[in-house]
Design a protein around this motif. Structure first.
Motif, PDB file in Angstrom:
ATOM      1  N   VAL A 100      45.436  38.296  37.710  1.00  0.00           N
ATOM      2  CA  VAL A 100      46.084  38.984  38.960  1.00  0.00           C
ATOM      3  C   VAL A 100      46.153  37.545  40.345  1.00  0.00           C
ATOM      4  N   GLU A 101      45.012  37.066  40.427  1.00  0.00           N
ATOM      5  CA  GLU A 101      45.731  35.967  41.004  1.00  0.00           C
ATOM      6  C   GLU A 101      46.487  35.188  40.786  1.00  0.00           C
ATOM      7  N   LYS A 129      43.215  46.129  35.186  1.00  0.00           N
ATOM      8  CA  LYS A 129      43.361  47.181  36.451  1.00  0.00           C
ATOM      9  C   LYS A 129      42.254  46.934  37.069  1.00  0.00           C
ATOM     10  N   LYS A 130      40.819  47.051  36.637  1.00  0.00           N
ATOM     11  CA  LYS A 130      39.957  46.876  37.718  1.00  0.00           C
ATOM     12  C   LYS A 130      39.878  45.862  38.985  1.00  0.00           C
ATOM     13  N   TYR A 131      40.327  44.204  38.519  1.00  0.00           N
ATOM     14  CA  TYR A 131      40.920  43.408  39.300  1.00  0.00           C
ATOM     15  C   TYR A 131      42.156  44.140  40.196  1.00  0.00           C
ATOM     16  N   ALA A 132      43.489  44.184  39.708  1.00  0.00           N
ATOM     17  CA  ALA A 132      44.788  45.113  40.609  1.00  0.00           C
ATOM     18  C   ALA A 132      44.259  46.577  41.693  1.00  0.00           C
ATOM     19  N   GLN A 133      42.762  46.760  41.188  1.00  0.00           N
ATOM     20  CA  GLN A 133      43.478  47.608  42.544  1.00  0.00           C
ATOM     21  C   GLN A 133      42.641  47.094  43.603  1.00  0.00           C
ATOM     22  N   LYS A 134      41.528  45.946  43.034  1.00  0.00           N
ATOM     23  CA  LYS A 134      40.500  45.462  43.817  1.00  0.00           C
ATOM     24  C   LYS A 134      41.544  45.464  44.761  1.00  0.00           C
ATOM     25  N   ALA A 135      42.541  44.562  44.321  1.00  0.00           N
ATOM     26  CA  ALA A 135      43.501  43.836  44.985  1.00  0.00           C
ATOM     27  C   ALA A 135      44.738  44.411  45.513  1.00  0.00           C
ATOM     28  N   ASP A 136      44.386  45.870  45.356  1.00  0.00           N
ATOM     29  CA  ASP A 136      45.489  46.860  45.532  1.00  0.00           C
ATOM     30  C   ASP A 136      47.049  46.330  45.478  1.00  0.00           C
TER      31      ASP A 136
END
Ligand SMILES: [Zn+2]
Length: 338
Positions: A100-101, A129-136
């Motif tokens: 995601v980064e 998905k968990k991290y992508a959601q946090k990063a919008d």
């Protein structure tokens, strides 16, 4: 123990799954190669192709290895039709957070799984998905729709926009060209996904093989929702179909004309300079989104006239997930990756 990720429902106690990506351990189904990716490259979203989701955005394309289909014409056969065990030396390993980064660093607005079948890598994708959601950062995918009822719901949990391949409209076609006996799960899953996600549908057209099924596919899509975009691809003879002819463009397009009367967003492409990649207003037929087809290299957004996803002439709403990002397209083209 039977795998429940796709309709093959392989018996994993026998040690080998069709896709080669899952195994059984202590009564659980686990991934053999978690967090391993064959690519993480930026692309235009129109090249995926999504035409009615986040127009003009940049997607980070990811994929894994293997597949649960064996399409005779697979254009990604070099990675999708391999035993994943044999290609691990060319894979990248990224923890979900790191991936995601990377999407952020590459200036990507979304992440799209598009090389092989996401159903064979669902646990890794759930973690992303968990991290992508946090990063919008929204996630999308291409799928062949051969998931079980349960994993179709997982797919819909992960991906807010989904491109489903509907490769023909008969068991016979799927048996002969795809290697599965029954199209019913694919049709069932398209209906289920349409209730929860933005969906677009893609059908490769092969002259004298499935072109007579085009009207039935169009009618099926209309009955779910006539706003669903339908991409008809001129099939390029690839993989195990190298001897086949290139479909005649005019003939294939004329087979679509009758369907255009009831399905407004039909596109015909996968060849350079297609005349059928623009979006017309369903009401007054004004060209509201102009694109250019680069053939196998993808497609490009040229002009977006549907401000606020509305026809500038008659005010009709254009079906769209998200809106075009506010940037100067022409200036952006100079910098963008092909
Ligand atoms: Zn209009």
């Amino acid at each position: 123990m039977k795998c429940n990720y796709c309709e093959h429902k392989c018996d994993l106690t026998k040690g080998k799954s069709f896709c080669g990506m899952y195994r059984e351990k202590d009564g659980q189904i686990i991934e053999k190669y978690p967090d391993k990716w064959c690519t993480y490259s930026p692309s235009r979203i129109e090249s995926v192709p999504f035409y009615h989701a986040y127009p003009g955005s940049r997607s980070m394309i990811i994929g894994t290895a293997g597949c649960n289909f064996r399409c005779k014409y697979c254009s990604n056969g070099f990675i999708a039709c391999q035993d994943p065990a044999n290609v691990q030396d060319v894979m990248y390993e990224f923890e979900p957070k790191k991936l995601v980064e990377m999407a952020r660093k590459l200036g990507c607005h979304n992440i799209v799984f598009n090389v092989n079948e996401p159903a064979i890598s669902l646990p890794s994708l759930l973690r992303i998905k968990k991290y992508a959601q946090k990063a919008d950062i929204p996630m999308g995918c291409l799928t062949n729709g051969y998931t079980t009822i349960e994993s179709t719901q997982i797919l819909a949990d992960i991906f807010s926009f989904v491109h489903v391949g509907l490769k023909g409209f008969s068991d016979l076609f799927y048996k002969k060209y795809v290697g599965i006996n029954n199209i019913a799960p694919v049709l069932r899953n398209i209906e289920a996904l349409a209730k929860r996600c933005h969906i677009e549908i893609a059908s490769p057209v092969i002259e004298d093989v499935n072109d007579h099924e085009l009207y039935d596919i169009a009618a099926f899509i209309r009955d779910i929702n006539p706003d669903i975009p339908w991409h008809v691809f001129r099939l390029l003879p690839e993989h195990n179909m190298k001897e086949s002819v290139y479909p005649n463009i005019e003939r294939m397009n004329s087979a679509l004309e009758s369907s255009r009367k009831f399905l407004p967003y039909i596109y015909f492409h996968n060849f350079v300079g297609s005349n059928w990649v623009n979006t017309l207003c369903p009401n007054c037929k004004t060209e509201v989104i102009k694109r250019f087809s680069l053939g196998c290299s993808g497609d490009r957004l040229d002009e977006f006239l549907a401000v606020d996803n509305t026809c500038p002439i008659c005010g009709t709403k254009i079906a769209m997930l998200g809106t075009k990002l506010a940037w100067d397209l022409k200036r952006k083209h100079a910098k963008e990756v092909v």
